[in-house]
Design a protein around this motif. Structure first.
Motif, PDB file in Angstrom:
ATOM      1  N   ASP A 232     -59.146  32.360  24.827  1.00 54.44           N
ATOM      2  CA  ASP A 232     -58.353  33.273  25.662  1.00 54.44           C
ATOM      3  C   ASP A 232     -58.807  34.727  25.556  1.00 54.44           C
ATOM      4  OD1 ASP A 232     -56.751  31.180  26.527  1.00 54.44           O
ATOM      5  OD2 ASP A 232     -55.391  31.361  24.806  1.00 54.44           O
TER       6      ASP A 232
ATOM      7  N   LYS B 154     -62.667  35.484  29.747  1.00 59.76           N
ATOM      8  CA  LYS B 154     -62.171  35.693  31.114  1.00 59.76           C
ATOM      9  C   LYS B 154     -63.273  36.272  31.998  1.00 59.76           C
ATOM     10  CE  LYS B 154     -57.363  36.356  29.659  1.00 59.76           C
ATOM     11  NZ  LYS B 154     -56.247  37.327  29.531  1.00 59.76           N
TER      12      LYS B 154
ATOM     13  N   ASP C  55     -65.422  33.409  33.030  1.00 53.23           N
ATOM     14  CA  ASP C  55     -64.721  32.659  34.086  1.00 53.23           C
ATOM     15  C   ASP C  55     -64.870  33.348  35.437  1.00 53.23           C
ATOM     16  OD1 ASP C  55     -63.777  30.540  32.575  1.00 53.23           O
ATOM     17  OD2 ASP C  55     -61.974  31.608  31.947  1.00 53.23           O
TER      18      ASP C  55
ATOM     19  N   TRP D  99     -68.455  24.716  29.286  1.00 58.19           N
ATOM     20  CA  TRP D  99     -67.765  25.988  29.059  1.00 58.19           C
ATOM     21  C   TRP D  99     -66.268  25.771  28.865  1.00 58.19           C
ATOM     22  CZ3 TRP D  99     -67.515  30.584  27.382  1.00 58.19           C
ATOM     23  CH2 TRP D  99     -66.546  31.489  27.811  1.00 58.19           C
ATOM     24  N   ASN D 100     -65.669  24.891  29.656  1.00 61.39           N
ATOM     25  CA  ASN D 100     -64.234  24.626  29.540  1.00 61.39           C
ATOM     26  C   ASN D 100     -63.869  24.062  28.169  1.00 61.39           C
ATOM     27  OD1 ASN D 100     -63.633  25.536  32.121  1.00 61.39           O
ATOM     28  ND2 ASN D 100     -63.913  23.533  33.059  1.00 61.39           N
ATOM     29  N   ALA D 101     -64.833  23.399  27.531  1.00 60.04           N
ATOM     30  CA  ALA D 101     -64.584  22.837  26.200  1.00 60.04           C
ATOM     31  C   ALA D 101     -64.780  23.881  25.094  1.00 60.04           C
ATOM     32  CB  ALA D 101     -65.504  21.644  25.958  1.00 60.04           C
TER      33      ALA D 101
ATOM     34  N   LYS E  93     -64.480  27.603  25.671  1.00 60.86           N
ATOM     35  CA  LYS E  93     -63.910  28.933  25.888  1.00 60.86           C
ATOM     36  C   LYS E  93     -62.563  29.100  25.174  1.00 60.86           C
ATOM     37  CE  LYS E  93     -61.490  27.948  30.256  1.00 60.86           C
ATOM     38  NZ  LYS E  93     -61.395  28.304  31.684  1.00 60.86           N
TER      39      LYS E  93
ATOM     40  N   GLU F  46     -69.969  24.416  33.721  1.00 66.69           N
ATOM     41  CA  GLU F  46     -68.509  24.534  33.756  1.00 66.69           C
ATOM     42  C   GLU F  46     -67.841  23.525  32.836  1.00 66.69           C
ATOM     43  OE1 GLU F  46     -64.948  24.980  37.076  1.00 66.69           O
ATOM     44  OE2 GLU F  46     -66.861  24.049  37.644  1.00 66.69           O
ATOM     45  N   SER F  47     -68.379  22.304  32.824  1.00 69.01           N
ATOM     46  CA  SER F  47     -67.805  21.260  31.970  1.00 69.01           C
ATOM     47  C   SER F  47     -67.894  21.652  30.497  1.00 69.01           C
ATOM     48  CB  SER F  47     -68.532  19.938  32.221  1.00 69.01           C
ATOM     49  OG  SER F  47     -68.058  18.931  31.358  1.00 69.01           O
TER      50      SER F  47
END
Length: 581
Positions: A70, A75, A78, A64-66, A68, A61-62
């Motif tokens: 829009d 999505k 996510d 991926w957030n950096a 990803k 998650e850490s």
């Protein structure tokens, strides 16, 4: 006022230690690392290790957030990530967790393809160009022209290099199949004399596999992500046992299974040991050929498999450091820095030199600044070194340097655990400064104290960095900082009543325990990079203390413990003699 300065110092320490974080902590800006998290989680689900899956998903998650954006595909990732987390939170069964992980993997594949679209027509054209080369090679083999066949084989490999990424993306199983047939062809054309029958049959098989990929008829593996290097070593061991039992057909079957699985796990080897990666791709087919030929060479095949298995084993044991390991480093270093600064401040107060405290704080500030500069220098050097193929070698060397520092610093701490020795050490430094009247000396004492702690911490964390996540490092630093703030407040307000001797003894034990683990992990890294050999012994593999079942790791750890015991006896005798004097 002193409390505010101490709090400011501790806050600055946090900034420094976050800056000390080497480049290897940083999440790599590529999707491969995300697939590794999922693949490892699927393996852990197979063994029922839910805690490891939770940790993997936190790392996923850490990163991926950096990465990803829009897009609709993002999505989708996510959404599936939330479903995995939900399954973990409600303690769902492992079957459900594995299903959610597989869905997450599929959504990430879709995102990857959307971000990196491929021109399939162009890639298929590159693959199509292999077919005429195969036809030419068939004709050459039928004529028995060994030299020309070798030259054509090299040309075939060069063309394959242009198309293999596309094939791997289409099907890792088809990719492995093509690689396998090419390996068998290489063995056939390098034999003296040329093995025409084997070369022709494998050229036919290679041609069929390539035509299937071009036609879109590729092979899929439902559980590809669930294989690991451990599966490879198990198959190697089973094939060796089959050879010893004279069950050669069974041994060949096991080796063919290795060639099928290998493309799914080869990434774990290629980035850590390029020589072993190459040998696995060439020597497993060679062993099959030795066992299947008309003149069976059992001993040669068995020797090859034993060698590959011994070199693979170190890569299957993946020791890592925990949040508490990271906390112990900062806690021990920070505790020593606190004790030094508090003792310096207390000493000035006792000798009515309270107005000179600002020089202590100046030294602290400069020491922290120098540590930051040093951290950036080491960070840059370390990131360049670990990006190279010698990453494991560099990590091993840095870890051993950290252990040597821990051993020497630990001995120094132990020698100061006697309160009289500690007071004498600080007193001699401060009295000299007061006697000479050089106010700069006060700053110099605190500067060297703080800078030494910063330098040591950089080395310690550099040795640990490749084996833990950024989240673990930051949380460990946060925990240690919170503890240090409490201890710092108590030390300043109740310094006379606190058992300084106990603090030093606890710090000494902590540093020795962690050094024992780092020593094992570092030697293991040198085994992975083939700097050191690997000889398995019957000792257990205990991850949390870095104990590996090899002679090369266990023997130095025994010597390390012996040195600690000798140091303890020496320090005790010296302190007793000093007390008597």
């Amino acid at each position: 006022m002193i409390y505010k300065k101490m709090l400011g110092m501790l806050t600055a320490c946090l900034i420094v230690f976050l800056c000390l974080t080497p480049a290897s902590f940083a999440a790599e800006k590529n999707y491969d690392s995300l697939f590794v998290y999922i693949g490892d989680s699927l393996m852990k689900a197979k063994s029922g290790d839910q805690e490891a899956i939770v940790e993997n998903m936190a790392g996923f998650e850490s990163e991926w957030n950096a990465l990803k954006n829009d897009s609709e595909q993002a999505k989708g990732v996510d959404e599936h990530l939330l479903q995995v987390k939900s399954a973990l939170q409600k303690d769902a069964g492992m079957d459900e967790i594995r299903e959610e992980l597989s869905s997450l993997s599929s959504s990430l594949v879709a995102f990857d393809k959307a971000q990196n679209p491929v021109n399939k027509g162009k890639d298929k054209q590159k693959l199509q160009e292999l077919l005429p080369l195969i036809d030419e090679m068939k004709a050459t083999v039928s004529q028995g022209d060994t030299q020309k066949a070798k030259s054509q084989y090299n040309e075939l490999l060069n063309k394959w290099a242009e198309a293999e990424t596309f094939v791997r993306g289409e099907s890792v199983v088809s990719y492995g199949e093509i690689e396998k047939y090419q390996a068998f062809i290489r063995i056939a054309v390098t034999n003296e004399p040329l093995d025409q029958e084997s070369a022709q049959s494998n050229l036919d098989a290679l041609q069929a596999s390539i035509e299937n990929v071009i036609a879109g008829n590729v092979k899929k593996a439902d559980n590809a992500a669930e294989y690991s290097l451990t599966d490879i070593t198990h198959l190697l061991e089973e094939s060796i046992e089959a050879i010893e039992a004279n069950q050669l057909d069974s041994a060949v079957t096991q080796l063919n299974d290795i060639l099928t699985i290998w493309p799914m796990v080869e990434g774990d080897v290629s980035t850590r040991d390029s020589k072993l990666y190459s040998d696995m791709e060439t020597k497993v087919p060679e062993a099959i050929s030795l066992l299947s030929s008309k003149k069976v060479q059992v001993d040669a095949a068995k020797s090859i498999l034993n060698d590959l298995n011994e070199r693979l084993l170190p890569l299957t044991n993946d020791t890592s450091y925990s949040t508490w390991d990271a906390a112990l480093i900062l806690l021990r270093e920070g505790l020593e820095a606190l004790l030094i600064v508090v003792t310096l401040l207390s000493f000035l107060k006792k000798v009515n030199q309270h107005d000179k405290q600002k020089w202590i704080w100046i030294g602290v500030g400069v020491g922290l600044a120098a540590s930051v500069v040093l951290s950036f220098i080491i960070n840059m050097v370390f990131s360049q070194l670990t990006a190279a193929s010698s990453r494991e070698y560099i990590e091993g060397i840095i870890g051993i340097v950290a252990v040597v520092m821990m051993l020497t610093v630990g001995a120094w701490l132990h020698s100061k655990s006697n309160i009289h020795a500690w007071n004498q050490y600080i007193g001699s430094q401060m009295y000299q400064a007061i006697a000479t009247g050089r106010l700069f000396s006060f700053a110099l004492i605190s500067f060297f104290s703080i800078f030494r702690e910063g330098a040591e911490t950089i080395i310690f964390y550099s040795g640990m960095a490749p084996y833990m996540s950024l989240k673990q490092m930051v949380s460990g630093i946060g925990i240690a900082l919170a503890i240090l703030i409490v201890i710092g407040f108590i030390l300043i307000r109740y310094s006379v009543k606190l058992p300084i001797t106990l603090f030093f003894k606890i710090a000494t034990v902590m540093i020795y325990v962690l050094a024992f683990k780092i020593l094992g992990v570092s030697i293991h890294a040198l085994q992975v990079s083939q700097v050191l050999p690997t000889h398995s012994i019957g000792s257990p593999f205990i991850e949390w203390i870095g104990l590996y079942p090899t002679l090369e790791t266990t023997l130095p750890q025994i010597v390390f413990v012996a040195l600690i015991l000798l140091t303890t006896v020496w320090v005790k005798k010296r302190n007793n003699a000093a007390a008597a004097a």
